[in-house]
Design a protein around this motif. Structure first.
Motif, PDB file in Angstrom:
ATOM      1  N   GLN A 151       0.968  -1.210   0.109  1.00 38.41           N
ATOM      2  CA  GLN A 151       0.183  -0.165  -0.244  1.00 38.41           C
ATOM      3  C   GLN A 151       0.969   1.019   0.072  1.00 38.41           C
ATOM      4  O   GLN A 151       2.018   1.331   0.536  1.00 38.41           O
ATOM      5  CB  GLN A 151      -0.877  -0.075   1.298  1.00 38.41           C
ATOM      6  N   GLU A 160      -3.426   3.661  -2.232  1.00 37.62           N
ATOM      7  CA  GLU A 160      -3.386   2.789  -3.529  1.00 37.62           C
ATOM      8  C   GLU A 160      -2.786   1.477  -3.047  1.00 37.62           C
ATOM      9  O   GLU A 160      -1.851   1.425  -2.081  1.00 37.62           O
ATOM     10  CB  GLU A 160      -2.613   3.497  -4.580  1.00 37.62           C
ATOM     11  N   PHE A 162      -1.195  -2.264  -4.355  1.00 41.82           N
ATOM     12  CA  PHE A 162      -0.735  -2.996  -5.382  1.00 41.82           C
ATOM     13  C   PHE A 162      -0.165  -4.455  -5.232  1.00 41.82           C
ATOM     14  O   PHE A 162       0.097  -4.741  -3.936  1.00 41.82           O
ATOM     15  CB  PHE A 162       0.880  -2.423  -5.712  1.00 41.82           C
ATOM     16  N   ILE A 176       4.309  -5.605 -11.314  1.00 45.83           N
ATOM     17  CA  ILE A 176       2.949  -5.020 -10.655  1.00 45.83           C
ATOM     18  C   ILE A 176       2.140  -5.923 -11.546  1.00 45.83           C
ATOM     19  O   ILE A 176       1.866  -5.478 -12.480  1.00 45.83           O
ATOM     20  CB  ILE A 176       3.069  -3.615 -10.873  1.00 45.83           C
ATOM     21  N   TRP A 179      -2.862  -2.926  -9.768  1.00 40.19           N
ATOM     22  CA  TRP A 179      -3.085  -1.873  -8.552  1.00 40.19           C
ATOM     23  C   TRP A 179      -4.266  -1.076  -9.006  1.00 40.19           C
ATOM     24  O   TRP A 179      -4.984  -0.931  -9.976  1.00 40.19           O
ATOM     25  CB  TRP A 179      -1.713  -0.951  -8.684  1.00 40.19           C
TER      26      TRP A 179
END
Length: 353
Positions: A151, A160, A162, A176, A179
């Motif tokens: 986060q 946010e 991820f 990633i 997200w």
């Protein structure tokens, strides 16, 4: 020939996070948006793997050490920031280093749209470095992918989340995988200590009331247009009503010129972490297809966002906009409703004739 303007039915996130909406259409009350950082003494937050069956014992060891997970997250999110800072061909190498699969294509599409929507403010990574908080790490179970839930909390806007994934324990292969910002009034919960890791769902429903794939399929049906009959009940914290309202508005605006429909489907794997209380948080991307079937003798005028992908300023037959909808759902052990806690939409392609 009668003309009507076609609206780009994507990127509701700005609306969603500007104000918290009551979820009267699909029920439930809102809490406060939060996500606590990971102390290694027990209270954390969790992310998702790709199916559902706990394959590890209650105690074990994390698939990646906390120190290594922190370094991986910092490097990946810093590279992602460089992608956002860059433009065109110069971001290609960084995008490949930061993202994989659909998140890679979504990042390139976002870059294409900057000519229309404007470029985000450049981030100075020296004065404003990335500071990720590792919330959960997948527990070692001899299977892949390895997962890290992270986060970040920006100076403004929503926290946010991820999900970072790797096919093996090579730290250089993490990317990633998902997200999105958290929705207002939501909480990601707590996870097992990061040193022992959090069990993840690999297939089926495991100890949950429904499998993650079923939960996301139900979410897709909930936001289809026209709406499915008697869809499953999912608490979406205002998201589903806004999507349906936007779709209805679009259909009304072009009703004389075209028939409008919007179909959502789960097209990616799911990433699911069990939480400390036995429930789970799951992450996936829906593929949304917004279609316009133009009536005989009619014409649609596409918006600038459409023209970023398709150089056709007059639509006389049909048009389609493709988007990814990144969503996070909490999935209970009992029969209570799943809850949507994060969402992001990204227009990725458009075509028409």
């Amino acid at each position: 020939m009668t003309r009507s303007r076609l609206a780009a039915a994507a990127a509701l996130s700005a609306l969603l996070f500007a104000s918290a909406c009551s979820d009267t259409d699909d029920g439930g009350s809102e809490g406060s948006s939060s996500g606590s950082g990971g102390s290694d003494s027990g209270s954390q937050t969790s992310s998702a793997a790709e199916s559902d069956t706990v394959t590890a014992a209650p105690e074990g060891v994390a698939s990646v050490s906390l120190e290594e997970a922190q370094d991986i997250a910092t490097n990946l999110l810093s590279t992602a920031a460089q992608v956002q800072n860059g433009d065109g061909e110069e971001i290609a190498d960084d995008a490949e280093s930061a993202y994989r699969g659909h998140t890679y294509y979504a990042a390139l599409a976002a870059d294409e749209l900057e000519a229309v929507e404007g470029k985000p403010e450049r981030r100075d990574l020296i004065s404003d470095p990335v500071e990720p908080n590792v919330l959960a790490i997948s527990r070692e179970d001899g299977q892949s992918p390895l997962l890290i839930l992270v986060q970040t909390v920006p100076d403004s806007g929503a926290p946010e989340l991820f999900v970072l994934s790797s096919p093996d324990d090579d730290p250089d292969r993490f990317r990633i995988a998902w997200w999105a910002p958290m929705l207002p009034g939501t909480d990601i919960g707590s996870f097992d200590r990061r040193s022992v890791g959090s069990p993840v769902v690999r297939q089926g429903a495991g100890d949950l009331s429904r499998s993650p794939r079923r939960a996301f399929t139900q979410l897709a049906e909930l936001v289809d247009y026209p709406r499915a009959e008697d869809p499953a009940q999912i608490k979406t914290n205002g998201y589903a009503p806004q999507v349906r309202e936007a779709a209805q508005k679009q259909a009304d605006e072009v009703s004389e010129q075209a028939r409008f429909s919007e179909k959502n489907a789960l097209r990616t794997q799911t990433y699911t972490f069990y939480r400390e209380d036995g429930s789970a948080v799951s992450f996936a991307a829906l593929k949304r297809e917004s279609e316009f079937d133009v009536r005989d003798g009619m014409e649609l005028t596409p918006p600038e966002a459409f023209l970023a992908f398709e150089d056709d300023e007059s639509i006389t037959a049909r048009a389609r906009l493709d988007s990814y909808v990144y969503a996070a759902l909490t999935i209970p052990q009992d029969d209570s409703r799943p809850e949507m806690i994060a969402a992001r939409e990204q227009l990725i392609n458009a075509a028409g004739s």
